[in-house]
Scaffold this motif. Structure first.
Motif, short mmCIF file in Angstrom:
data_model
loop_
_atom_site.label_atom_id
_atom_site.label_comp_id
_atom_site.label_asym_id
_atom_site.label_seq_id
_atom_site.Cartn_x
_atom_site.Cartn_y
_atom_site.Cartn_z
N GLN A 1 4.95 -12.54 5.01
CA GLN A 1 4.82 -11.12 4.73
C GLN A 1 4.13 -10.87 3.40
N VAL A 2 4.45 -11.68 2.39
CA VAL A 2 3.83 -11.51 1.07
C VAL A 2 2.35 -11.84 1.14
N LEU A 3 2.00 -12.96 1.78
CA LEU A 3 0.60 -13.34 1.88
C LEU A 3 -0.21 -12.32 2.67
N THR A 4 0.41 -11.75 3.71
CA THR A 4 -0.29 -10.75 4.51
C THR A 4 -0.51 -9.47 3.72
N SER A 5 0.51 -9.04 2.99
CA SER A 5 0.40 -7.78 2.25
C SER A 5 -0.55 -7.90 1.06
N LYS A 6 -0.68 -9.09 0.51
CA LYS A 6 -1.54 -9.30 -0.67
C LYS A 6 -2.83 -10.01 -0.31
N ALA A 7 -3.22 -9.97 0.96
CA ALA A 7 -4.42 -10.72 1.39
C ALA A 7 -5.68 -10.23 0.69
N GLN A 8 -5.84 -8.93 0.57
CA GLN A 8 -7.04 -8.40 -0.08
C GLN A 8 -7.14 -8.81 -1.54
N GLN A 9 -6.03 -8.73 -2.27
CA GLN A 9 -6.05 -9.13 -3.67
C GLN A 9 -6.32 -10.62 -3.82
N LEU A 10 -5.73 -11.44 -2.93
CA LEU A 10 -5.96 -12.88 -3.01
C LEU A 10 -7.41 -13.23 -2.72
N LEU A 11 -8.00 -12.56 -1.71
CA LEU A 11 -9.42 -12.81 -1.41
C LEU A 11 -10.30 -12.39 -2.58
N SER A 12 -9.95 -11.30 -3.25
CA SER A 12 -10.74 -10.87 -4.40
C SER A 12 -10.66 -11.89 -5.53
N SER B 1 3.45 -13.80 -7.08
CA SER B 1 4.74 -13.51 -7.72
C SER B 1 5.08 -12.03 -7.63
N ALA B 2 4.07 -11.19 -7.90
CA ALA B 2 4.30 -9.74 -7.79
C ALA B 2 4.63 -9.34 -6.36
N GLY B 3 4.01 -10.03 -5.38
CA GLY B 3 4.31 -9.74 -3.99
C GLY B 3 5.76 -10.04 -3.64
N PHE B 4 6.29 -11.16 -4.15
CA PHE B 4 7.69 -11.49 -3.90
C PHE B 4 8.61 -10.45 -4.54
N VAL B 5 8.28 -10.04 -5.76
CA VAL B 5 9.11 -9.02 -6.43
C VAL B 5 9.08 -7.72 -5.65
N ASP B 6 7.90 -7.31 -5.18
CA ASP B 6 7.79 -6.06 -4.40
C ASP B 6 8.57 -6.16 -3.10
N GLN B 7 8.51 -7.31 -2.44
CA GLN B 7 9.18 -7.47 -1.15
C GLN B 7 10.69 -7.37 -1.32
N TYR B 8 11.23 -8.09 -2.29
CA TYR B 8 12.68 -8.05 -2.49
C TYR B 8 13.13 -6.69 -3.04
N SER B 9 12.30 -6.05 -3.85
CA SER B 9 12.63 -4.71 -4.33
C SER B 9 12.66 -3.72 -3.18
N ARG B 10 11.72 -3.86 -2.25
CA ARG B 10 11.69 -2.97 -1.09
C ARG B 10 12.94 -3.14 -0.24
N LEU B 11 13.34 -4.40 0.00
CA LEU B 11 14.55 -4.65 0.78
C LEU B 11 15.78 -4.10 0.07
N LYS B 12 15.78 -4.21 -1.28
CA LYS B 12 16.92 -3.69 -2.03
C LYS B 12 16.97 -2.17 -1.95
N ARG B 13 15.80 -1.52 -2.03
CA ARG B 13 15.78 -0.06 -1.94
C ARG B 13 16.25 0.41 -0.57
N ILE B 14 15.85 -0.34 0.46
CA ILE B 14 16.27 0.06 1.81
C ILE B 14 17.78 -0.02 1.96
N SER B 15 18.37 -1.09 1.38
CA SER B 15 19.81 -1.29 1.55
C SER B 15 20.64 -0.38 0.64
N GLU B 16 20.12 -0.09 -0.59
CA GLU B 16 20.93 0.66 -1.54
C GLU B 16 20.71 2.15 -1.48
N TYR B 17 19.48 2.58 -1.17
CA TYR B 17 19.18 4.00 -1.24
C TYR B 17 19.00 4.64 0.14
N GLY B 18 19.22 3.89 1.18
CA GLY B 18 19.14 4.48 2.51
C GLY B 18 20.44 5.17 2.88
#
Length: 403
Positions: free
Chosen positions: A155-166, A246-263
């Protein structure tokens, strides 16, 4: 006709077995574990066979293990081709087969066993076919689908594919520019070492990627100064994709945390409907049921299989249809509760009129074995009864809430 139905049922069952299994399907889970073990064993045998000591000690055993694991890969691929139409129900069967064969997983599956058997038909190409056996290692990517923790990487590699290619593009541009500059600075001093631009590219890999081969390096003063600058840039260039991942992993886990805590959570009530040949929904696709808005189809249970409720799924007599309804949203909160009375429950042996329950709670139904009993005051409850309670309460309005 019955044989055809049994064959289709077998294909459907095999499709669920070779696919990623659920926790309650022991056969499918066992196949997943066995499949993973076969991949790991095949990889270990391939590595062990490169050691002369292992080949001399147990070479024939390694060859037999390799033959058995490759045969398993071939059978697995054949089964996936045979059941491809259940993975793509909206496509014709031959299109579903082509979709699988030309997918990344299909190509890896084919190259996992075809190069092993091709030398029997084309002996002259044995060396080339042996090189393709390396593709088997890509079967390890299937393990990624079995575990959610590993799936985060995809999921991280897919979401950050454009930045990695750049970042890769920037590294390639810098590598090409530095190789041409170094070739210009060092060619006259080292014509044998920096003989062409490709030699400069090989040198550029060393400082930019910080690997330091040391087989080609500048000897002129300008070349050394330029090499120092490129080395500093190389540290920054390697840090770019690392920081993106690294930023992708932080974003992914932050997103999961927001879903669980603020939903916000809301109860969904489910009921199960058993279809008989006389029911209007039997032999009808899900899209034609005409369910009211707010009612969702959670699952279709057909024997031991759980079918994903897509619109083109045709319901059959004997299916169990699980329906869910969202929470009732109004000024009144309605709650339904089911209580199964155990032997020592305080309500056992008492009539309904003597129960100490809230005034907002009403017993609407009592199920005793397969009978539905009308709840009247004189009905005496017994162990094993299912008591259905209805509770109603008013929600406070915004103006009633004091802060």
């Amino acid at each position: 006709m019955p044989n055809l139905k049994s064959l289709e049922s077998l294909r459907r069952r095999i499709c669920t077995i070779i696919d990623i299994g659920t926790a309650d399907d022991l056969i499918s889970r066992a196949y997943d574990i066995f499949y993973t073990l076969v991949i790991l064993v095949n990889l270990m045998v391939t590595i062990a066979y490169t050691f002369d000591e292992a080949e001399a000690a147990c070479g024939p055993l390694l060859l037999r293990i390799e033959a058995a694991t490759v045969a398993f890969f071939a059978v697995d691929c054949a089964l996936r081709i045979w059941t491809a139409k259940y993975h793509h129900p909206n496509l014709k069967e031959w299109k579903a087969v082509c979709r699988y064969i030309f997918s990344f997983s299909g190509i890896v599956d084919l190259l996992s066993f075809l190069p092993y058997y091709m030398p029997f038909f084309f002996p002259s190409g044995a060396v080339a076919f042996r090189m393709f056996r390396v593709v088997r290692i890509f079967r390890l990517f299937r393990i990624n689908a079995y575990y959610d923790s590993l799936n985060v990487i995809t999921q991280v590699l897919t979401s950050k594919a454009q930045q990695l290619l750049s970042s890769v593009f920037i590294i390639l541009v810098l590598m090409t520019a530095s190789s041409l500059c170094m070739y210009s600075l060092e060619h006259d001093a080292q014509p044998q070492v920096f003989s062409n631009a490709f030699s400069g590219i090989w040198w550029a890999v060393s400082p930019l990627l910080t690997v330091g081969y040391g087989d080609i390096y500048p000897i002129t003063t300008l070349g050394k100064i330029f090499g120092i600058l490129i080395t500093f840039l190389g540290v920054g260039m390697v840090a770019i994709p690392t920081g993106i991942i690294s930023a992708g992993f932080v974003d992914q886990y932050s997103r999961l945390k927001r879903i669980s805590e603020y939903g916000t959570e809301a109860d969904i009530h489910f009921i199960r409907i058993h279809l008989t040949p006389r029911d209007r929904w039997a032999n009808a696709p899900l899209r034609d049921l005409g369910l009211p808005e707010g009612v969702i189809i959670a699952a279709v249970q057909r024997g031991r299989d759980i079918i994903v409720p897509r619109g083109d799924v045709v319901l059959l007599p004997g299916d169990n249809l699980v329906l869910g309804a969202g929470v009732y949203e109004d000024d009144v909160r309605i709650q339904l509760k089911e209580i199964i009375l155990q032997t020592h429950h305080p309500w056992v042996g008492h009539p309904l009129r003597d129960l100490d329950i809230s005034r907002q709670t009403v017993i609407i139904m009592v199920r005793r074995r397969n009978r539905t009993l009308i709840p009247n005051g004189g009905l005496k409850l017994l162990a094993g009864d299912k008591v259905f309670l209805y509770t109603q309460s008013h929600l406070p309005h915004a103006q009633d809430i004091q802060i």
